[in-house]
Design an enzyme around this catalytic site. Structure first.
Site, short mmCIF file in Angstrom:
data_model
loop_
_atom_site.label_atom_id
_atom_site.label_comp_id
_atom_site.label_asym_id
_atom_site.label_seq_id
_atom_site.Cartn_x
_atom_site.Cartn_y
_atom_site.Cartn_z
N GLY A 185 -29.91 29.71 2.90
CA GLY A 185 -30.22 30.22 1.57
C GLY A 185 -30.13 29.19 0.45
O GLY A 185 -30.19 29.54 -0.72
N LYS A 190 -31.36 40.58 7.19
CA LYS A 190 -30.05 40.84 6.56
C LYS A 190 -30.06 42.25 5.95
O LYS A 190 -30.60 43.16 6.58
CB LYS A 190 -29.72 39.76 5.53
CG LYS A 190 -29.89 38.36 6.12
CD LYS A 190 -29.33 37.28 5.26
CE LYS A 190 -29.61 35.93 5.91
NZ LYS A 190 -28.96 34.84 5.24
N HIS A 240 -23.30 35.22 13.53
CA HIS A 240 -23.91 34.67 12.31
C HIS A 240 -22.78 34.29 11.35
O HIS A 240 -21.78 34.99 11.25
CB HIS A 240 -24.84 35.71 11.67
CG HIS A 240 -25.68 35.14 10.59
ND1 HIS A 240 -25.18 34.89 9.32
CD2 HIS A 240 -26.97 34.72 10.57
CE1 HIS A 240 -26.14 34.36 8.58
NE2 HIS A 240 -27.24 34.25 9.32
N SER A 284 -32.87 27.86 5.54
CA SER A 284 -33.90 27.45 4.57
C SER A 284 -35.21 27.02 5.24
O SER A 284 -35.85 26.06 4.79
CB SER A 284 -33.36 26.35 3.65
OG SER A 284 -32.34 26.86 2.83
N GLU A 292 -22.46 34.58 8.27
CA GLU A 292 -22.10 35.61 7.28
C GLU A 292 -21.14 36.63 7.88
O GLU A 292 -20.30 37.19 7.19
CB GLU A 292 -23.38 36.27 6.73
CG GLU A 292 -24.09 35.34 5.77
CD GLU A 292 -25.56 35.64 5.55
OE1 GLU A 292 -26.03 36.74 5.92
OE2 GLU A 292 -26.26 34.76 5.02
N GLU A 301 -27.36 26.73 12.93
CA GLU A 301 -27.50 27.11 11.53
C GLU A 301 -26.42 26.42 10.70
O GLU A 301 -25.30 26.94 10.59
CB GLU A 301 -27.32 28.63 11.38
CG GLU A 301 -28.45 29.45 11.93
CD GLU A 301 -28.66 30.72 11.10
OE1 GLU A 301 -29.76 30.88 10.58
OE2 GLU A 301 -27.72 31.50 10.95
N ASN A 311 -34.43 37.37 10.36
CA ASN A 311 -33.17 38.04 10.05
C ASN A 311 -33.30 38.62 8.65
O ASN A 311 -33.17 37.90 7.66
CB ASN A 311 -32.02 37.02 10.12
CG ASN A 311 -30.68 37.64 9.74
OD1 ASN A 311 -30.57 38.86 9.65
ND2 ASN A 311 -29.68 36.81 9.54
#
Ligand code: PEP
Length: 258
Positions: A179, A15, A99, A219, A101, A173, A13
């Site tokens: 991250g 992003k 996702h 991560s 985000e 996730e 991904n």
């Protein structure tokens, strides 16, 4: 369903990275070259939508393209959106949906995710459904409730026949792991997998649940990739930050392949 138990899936991904198309092409070509040698891994690259139609895949390449999002409608007055038909036309096979985000920053609801999965199935795209809890939810031991809500809502109006006829991946996730450099213990990753399978079995029966690959994201690095697969019992990985560094991503692929 195509994904066998032995064929691990690694999804990149990207992003909103990298900054230019020439960097994107260089990264894509480096990964593509590596994947030609591999038979036991399925690699999916999800670049920014602008480049989906420009990153070329040849018949002998062992790599596929994924979108990071899409709208559920096929066409119309939806400024800024991309439809499943447009993705198909660009030879895209996969689409990341739900996702965190997108849920957190763009107000994507479970209902929208459900509409997108239905649209993906209709257009023969493989949804990569992301689910996961926040750190607060983890502390309050609400992970199970979060999984149930996100999965039950994502699968509304989807029959067992549709699950069998199409491919869908579920990615665990944990939002706090994305991250951050932190990952759950391998035992917790395994428990998450079993819980996802249990919820799916409740909806569709064990036989159908067994056919849905469950992946981990958050991560992922060269150091933990192999153990997440082996000790966490996962069918694959969704890689964010480490997927935009060619050397690091290739090493993750190699670690899982060996
Ligand atoms: C992600 O956001 O999907 C992700 C897995 O990110 P990272 O690998 O950077 O934690």
């Amino acid at each position: 369903m195509e994904n066998t138990k032995n064929k691990k899936i690694i999804i990149a991904n990207w992003k909103m990275n990298p900054e230019t198309f020439s960097e994107a092409r260089e990264l894509f070509n480096a990964v593509k070259k590596e994947t030609r040698k591999l038979e036991n891994i399925e690699v999916v690259i999800a670049p920014p939508a602008l480049w989906l139609a420009q990153l070329k895949i040849n018949d002998n390449d062992n790599i596929e393209l994924g979108a990071q999002n899409m709208h559920w409608e096929e066409k119309g007055a939806f400024t800024g959106e991309i439809s499943p038909i447009m993705l198909k036309d660009a030879m895209v096979k996969y689409v990341i949906l739900g996702h965190s985000e997108r849920r957190i920053n763009f107000g994507e609801t479970d209902e929208m995710v459900n509409a997108k999965i239905l649209a993906a199935f209709k257009n023969k795209l493989t949804p990569i459904l992301c689910i996961g809890e926040t750190f607060e939810e983890k502390k309050e031991e609400k992970t199970q409730d979060v999984f149930k809500k996100q999965i039950n809502n994502a699968f509304v109006d989807i029959t067992e026949y549709e699950i069998e006829a199409n491919k869908i991946f579920i990615v665990y996730e944990p939002i706090w792991a994305i991250g951050s450099g932190f990952t759950p213990a391998f035992d917790d990753i395994l428990s998450a997998r079993l819980l996802i399978k249990k919820i799916l079995a409740g909806l569709y029966g064990r036989r159908v649940a067994d056919k849905v690959p469950v992946l981990y994201g958050g991560s992922v690095s060269v150091q933990n990739a192999k153990d997440i697969i082996n000790k966490g019992g996962m069918d694959g990985l969704l890689v964010g930050g480490a997927s935009i560094k060619a050397g690091e991503f290739i090493n993750i692929i190699r670690a899982v392949a060996n």
